[in-house]
Write a protein that holds these residues in place. Sequence first.
Motif, PDB file in Angstrom:
ATOM      1  N   TYR A   1       4.180  12.582  -3.588  1.00 48.01           N
ATOM      2  CA  TYR A   1       2.967  12.390  -2.797  1.00 48.01           C
ATOM      3  C   TYR A   1       2.399  13.770  -2.473  1.00 48.01           C
ATOM      4  CZ  TYR A   1       4.689   7.629  -2.380  1.00 48.01           C
ATOM      5  OH  TYR A   1       5.140   6.369  -2.675  1.00 48.01           O
ATOM      6  N   ASP A   2       1.185  14.025  -2.906  1.00 54.77           N
ATOM      7  CA  ASP A   2       0.562  15.341  -2.772  1.00 54.77           C
ATOM      8  C   ASP A   2      -0.720  15.220  -1.947  1.00 54.77           C
ATOM      9  OD1 ASP A   2      -0.112  17.977  -3.036  1.00 54.77           O
ATOM     10  OD2 ASP A   2      -0.748  17.823  -5.125  1.00 54.77           O
ATOM     11  N   GLY A   3      -0.543  15.025  -0.645  1.00 56.65           N
ATOM     12  CA  GLY A   3      -1.705  14.827   0.217  1.00 56.65           C
ATOM     13  C   GLY A   3      -2.327  13.453   0.042  1.00 56.65           C
ATOM     14  N   ALA A   4      -1.531  12.467  -0.316  1.00 54.97           N
ATOM     15  CA  ALA A   4      -2.034  11.103  -0.529  1.00 54.97           C
ATOM     16  C   ALA A   4      -2.532  10.501   0.783  1.00 54.97           C
ATOM     17  CB  ALA A   4      -0.939  10.227  -1.132  1.00 54.97           C
ATOM     18  N   THR A   5      -3.555   9.691   0.693  1.00 58.52           N
ATOM     19  CA  THR A   5      -4.102   9.038   1.879  1.00 58.52           C
ATOM     20  C   THR A   5      -3.190   7.890   2.308  1.00 58.52           C
ATOM     21  OG1 THR A   5      -6.367   9.585   1.254  1.00 58.52           O
ATOM     22  CG2 THR A   5      -6.076   7.775   2.820  1.00 58.52           C
ATOM     23  N   GLY A   6      -2.785   7.949   3.573  1.00 57.85           N
ATOM     24  CA  GLY A   6      -1.932   6.906   4.120  1.00 57.85           C
ATOM     25  C   GLY A   6      -2.516   6.321   5.377  1.00 57.85           C
ATOM     26  N   PHE A   7      -2.147   5.095   5.674  1.00 60.23           N
ATOM     27  CA  PHE A   7      -2.664   4.374   6.837  1.00 60.23           C
ATOM     28  C   PHE A   7      -1.488   3.977   7.718  1.00 60.23           C
ATOM     29  CE2 PHE A   7      -5.299   3.693   3.122  1.00 60.23           C
ATOM     30  CZ  PHE A   7      -6.572   4.051   3.569  1.00 60.23           C
ATOM     31  N   LEU A   8      -1.525   4.381   8.985  1.00 67.36           N
ATOM     32  CA  LEU A   8      -0.430   4.127   9.910  1.00 67.36           C
ATOM     33  C   LEU A   8      -0.253   2.624  10.139  1.00 67.36           C
ATOM     34  CD1 LEU A   8       1.640   5.413  11.940  1.00 67.36           C
ATOM     35  CD2 LEU A   8      -0.179   5.200  13.669  1.00 67.36           C
ATOM     36  N   VAL A   9       0.994   2.177  10.078  1.00 65.04           N
ATOM     37  CA  VAL A   9       1.343   0.793  10.405  1.00 65.04           C
ATOM     38  C   VAL A   9       1.971   0.801  11.800  1.00 65.04           C
ATOM     39  CG1 VAL A   9       2.707  -1.225   9.784  1.00 65.04           C
ATOM     40  CG2 VAL A   9       1.733   0.214   7.985  1.00 65.04           C
ATOM     41  N   GLY A  10       1.364   0.084  12.723  1.00 66.42           N
ATOM     42  CA  GLY A  10       1.883   0.071  14.087  1.00 66.42           C
ATOM     43  C   GLY A  10       1.595   1.379  14.807  1.00 66.42           C
TER      44      GLY A  10
ATOM     45  N   ARG B   1      -8.147   6.530  -7.281  1.00 69.08           N
ATOM     46  CA  ARG B   1      -6.712   6.759  -7.430  1.00 69.08           C
ATOM     47  C   ARG B   1      -6.231   7.691  -6.324  1.00 69.08           C
ATOM     48  NH1 ARG B   1      -2.323   6.443 -11.378  1.00 69.08           N
ATOM     49  NH2 ARG B   1      -0.588   7.333 -10.210  1.00 69.08           N
ATOM     50  N   ASN B   2      -5.144   7.304  -5.672  1.00 67.99           N
ATOM     51  CA  ASN B   2      -4.575   8.103  -4.604  1.00 67.99           C
ATOM     52  C   ASN B   2      -3.764   9.261  -5.187  1.00 67.99           C
ATOM     53  OD1 ASN B   2      -4.120   8.738  -1.911  1.00 67.99           O
ATOM     54  ND2 ASN B   2      -3.172   6.778  -1.394  1.00 67.99           N
ATOM     55  N   ALA B   3      -3.490  10.269  -4.342  1.00 70.33           N
ATOM     56  CA  ALA B   3      -2.796  11.476  -4.801  1.00 70.33           C
ATOM     57  C   ALA B   3      -1.280  11.253  -4.798  1.00 70.33           C
ATOM     58  CB  ALA B   3      -3.172  12.668  -3.926  1.00 70.33           C
TER      59      ALA B   3
ATOM     60  N   THR C   1       8.435  13.920  -1.363  1.00 71.49           N
ATOM     61  CA  THR C   1       9.032  13.269  -2.530  1.00 71.49           C
ATOM     62  C   THR C   1      10.018  12.198  -2.073  1.00 71.49           C
ATOM     63  OG1 THR C   1       8.824  15.248  -3.905  1.00 71.49           O
ATOM     64  CG2 THR C   1      10.454  13.607  -4.584  1.00 71.49           C
ATOM     65  N   LYS C   2       9.901  11.026  -2.673  1.00 74.97           N
ATOM     66  CA  LYS C   2      10.815   9.920  -2.419  1.00 74.97           C
ATOM     67  C   LYS C   2      11.533   9.567  -3.722  1.00 74.97           C
ATOM     68  CE  LYS C   2       9.576   9.090   1.925  1.00 74.97           C
ATOM     69  NZ  LYS C   2      10.510   9.124   3.078  1.00 74.97           N
ATOM     70  N   ILE C   3      12.797   9.198  -3.615  1.00 78.61           N
ATOM     71  CA  ILE C   3      13.575   8.875  -4.808  1.00 78.61           C
ATOM     72  C   ILE C   3      14.140   7.461  -4.719  1.00 78.61           C
ATOM     73  CG2 ILE C   3      14.178  11.282  -5.220  1.00 78.61           C
ATOM     74  CD1 ILE C   3      16.988  10.665  -4.141  1.00 78.61           C
ATOM     75  N   TRP C   4      14.564   6.958  -5.885  1.00 82.50           N
ATOM     76  CA  TRP C   4      15.168   5.624  -6.001  1.00 82.50           C
ATOM     77  C   TRP C   4      14.206   4.532  -5.524  1.00 82.50           C
ATOM     78  CZ3 TRP C   4      20.200   7.469  -3.195  1.00 82.50           C
ATOM     79  CH2 TRP C   4      20.854   8.409  -4.011  1.00 82.50           C
ATOM     80  N   ILE C   5      12.948   4.650  -5.894  1.00 83.66           N
ATOM     81  CA  ILE C   5      11.954   3.684  -5.463  1.00 83.66           C
ATOM     82  C   ILE C   5      11.842   2.582  -6.520  1.00 83.66           C
ATOM     83  CG2 ILE C   5       9.611   3.336  -4.657  1.00 83.66           C
ATOM     84  CD1 ILE C   5      11.442   5.293  -3.003  1.00 83.66           C
ATOM     85  N   SER C   6      12.419   1.435  -6.204  1.00 88.51           N
ATOM     86  CA  SER C   6      12.386   0.304  -7.136  1.00 88.51           C
ATOM     87  C   SER C   6      10.954  -0.186  -7.308  1.00 88.51           C
ATOM     88  CB  SER C   6      13.258  -0.837  -6.602  1.00 88.51           C
ATOM     89  OG  SER C   6      14.604  -0.431  -6.485  1.00 88.51           O
ATOM     90  N   ALA C   7      10.552  -0.350  -8.581  1.00 92.23           N
ATOM     91  CA  ALA C   7       9.203  -0.813  -8.924  1.00 92.23           C
ATOM     92  C   ALA C   7       8.128   0.115  -8.372  1.00 92.23           C
ATOM     93  CB  ALA C   7       8.982  -2.240  -8.432  1.00 92.23           C
ATOM     94  N   GLY C   8       8.454   1.418  -8.303  1.00 94.03           N
ATOM     95  CA  GLY C   8       7.502   2.388  -7.763  1.00 94.03           C
ATOM     96  C   GLY C   8       6.267   2.579  -8.626  1.00 94.03           C
ATOM     97  N   GLU C   9       6.402   2.355  -9.909  1.00 95.97           N
ATOM     98  CA  GLU C   9       5.278   2.440 -10.844  1.00 95.97           C
ATOM     99  C   GLU C   9       5.575   1.467 -11.978  1.00 95.97           C
ATOM    100  OE1 GLU C   9       1.904   3.102 -12.837  1.00 95.97           O
ATOM    101  OE2 GLU C   9       2.314   3.953 -10.852  1.00 95.97           O
ATOM    102  N   HIS C  10       4.555   0.711 -12.405  1.00101.74           N
ATOM    103  CA  HIS C  10       4.737  -0.249 -13.497  1.00101.74           C
ATOM    104  C   HIS C  10       3.375  -0.757 -13.947  1.00101.74           C
ATOM    105  CE1 HIS C  10       3.912  -3.510 -10.624  1.00101.74           C
ATOM    106  NE2 HIS C  10       4.727  -2.881  -9.784  1.00101.74           N
TER     107      HIS C  10
END
Length: 592
Positions: free
Chosen positions: A268-277, A244-246, A192-201
């Motif tokens: 985020y509940d097992g959402a698919t992520g891609f490593l950067v770097g 749609r991602n999880a 869980t992440k908080i204070w995410i500006s423009a996280g959903e719109h």
Amino acid sequence: MPIYTPPTEDMQFVLHDVLAVSAADIPGYDELERDFTAAVLDEAGKISAEVLAPLNATGDAEGCSLENGVVRTPKGFREAYEQVRTGGWIGLDADPDYGGQGMPYLMNTAVGEMFVSANMAFNMYWGLTHGAMSAIHAHGSDEQKASYLPKMIEGTWSGTMNLTEPHCGTDLGLIRTKADPQGDGTYAITGTKIWISAGEHDLTENIVHLLLAKIPGGPDGTKGISLFIVPKFLPDADGNPGRRNALQCAGLEQKMGIHGNATCVMDYDGATGFLVGEEHKGMRAMFTMMNEARLGVGLQGYAQGVVAYQNALAWAQERTQGRGLGAPANPDGPADPIMVHPDVRRNLMHQKSFVEGARAFALWGAQLIDRAARTGDAESETLISLLTPVIKGFLTDKGFETTVLAQQTLGGTGFTRAAGLEQFVRDARITMIYEGTNGIQSLDLVGRKLPQDGGKALMAFFDTVKGFIKDNEGDETLKAEFLEPLKAASKDLQTAAMYFMEQGMKQPANALAGSYDFMHLFGHVCLGLMWARMAAASRDALAAGHGNPAFHETKLATGRYYMARQLPATGLHLARITSGADTVMALPAEAF
């Protein structure tokens, strides 16, 4: 309804008379002729004043809503966003290889001030996208750049930054969000992440979250953090939004200000992520975005001061109350405009001298970024790294203070919602907190930036100040009114730095207890330098008969105010710094 007038004349003065952009030896700057920059600024100003500013108060009153995981932005935001997007403003300085216009960061900064002054909450939707684009461009793979950058630059996809969690903020080494390798090059992101500006719109068809998480088995603390791209919709084979991602927005924060921007709790509940770097190298990549965001927040701070000052000035020119000294300014009426009163003038001059000095400082910082990025100049890179916490911390502290002074100018009317000043106060307040509180900025400045490379960056700054003073010391008027005050303030900064060097090892608390005052002392010297440079430019213009004489005379008078009434604050900050930590740390915790 509050007013907003784009300050394009002053921006042109800073760009061409102070920074001499078209003559600078920076690739791309030769295109920044007066007519070209005027056309860009005029068009951005028109959008700001006619499209964005009218939505500021209504967006604040309406706010965002969350229903069944869907966030709705205030009325009019979608149509305004489409105008910004189709105008190419989101990719103004982005890489042309991915659809950007390739203009210098300097122009993005100038345009950004107007957008923020007009509607700060709205601007944040693509302001965060810009930072995400920069991080992917700097650290992403070729495939990631090709997949995400064109859509983000054209504005059909937006971006966010996911750092903070419910149990930790600044200390990112404590984050718990995990990224489990799936064996196919992807990771399952849970947390869980908080204070995410423009996280959903509802402004874009996809949202690209840049997220910090830990891969199991990695090092403890920040050394075990990795950066991931976690899109709301996974791109399909054609690069369009697919499955749609999880992940979901679990709630909207109820905030003091920036109501028009959706500040989200993201699950985020097992959402698919891609490593950067690389694995466990996420902090370096995220700092690309975070440092850019800190500069952007510094801009937000003074930009709110700009629009607040404009409204305070308009009120002071029209509001009649009492009589001034001497002959009546309004002999046919029962009272004079409150502009005649010295304390109102003091208030307005304080605001005006700050916002104009801050604008020059921010644009100079942007020019340093361009020089570092476009020429590889290491000294510019080192200097802007040193100045970043000053730009963020000092400009937001003083920007908020400016909105309060503007509100005060209106008296009781400033306390009402109808006047609009209280919104500027509320919106400006967050700038002192997010992207690292200003206390953190001061600790970063004193604890990390000052001692780097044996203080090389600070020495470069002092050389800049000394060089300017030497080049202009032949002008006696400039010397007395601008150069001598700048020299005295710079000496205060040097004395404070020497105190830290002496105390840093044997009494580190003395340095840390003075860090906040040092940040403000440094900020005042930076604005003092900017005012001295602007004074020299206006002096030269008047001598050559160029430009509007009234503009340059006003500039000189405003600069004299700053040097006489604001810059001497360096002495107060130095006295606090050299008093050490004893009085700060005197009480045991239980005595509070």
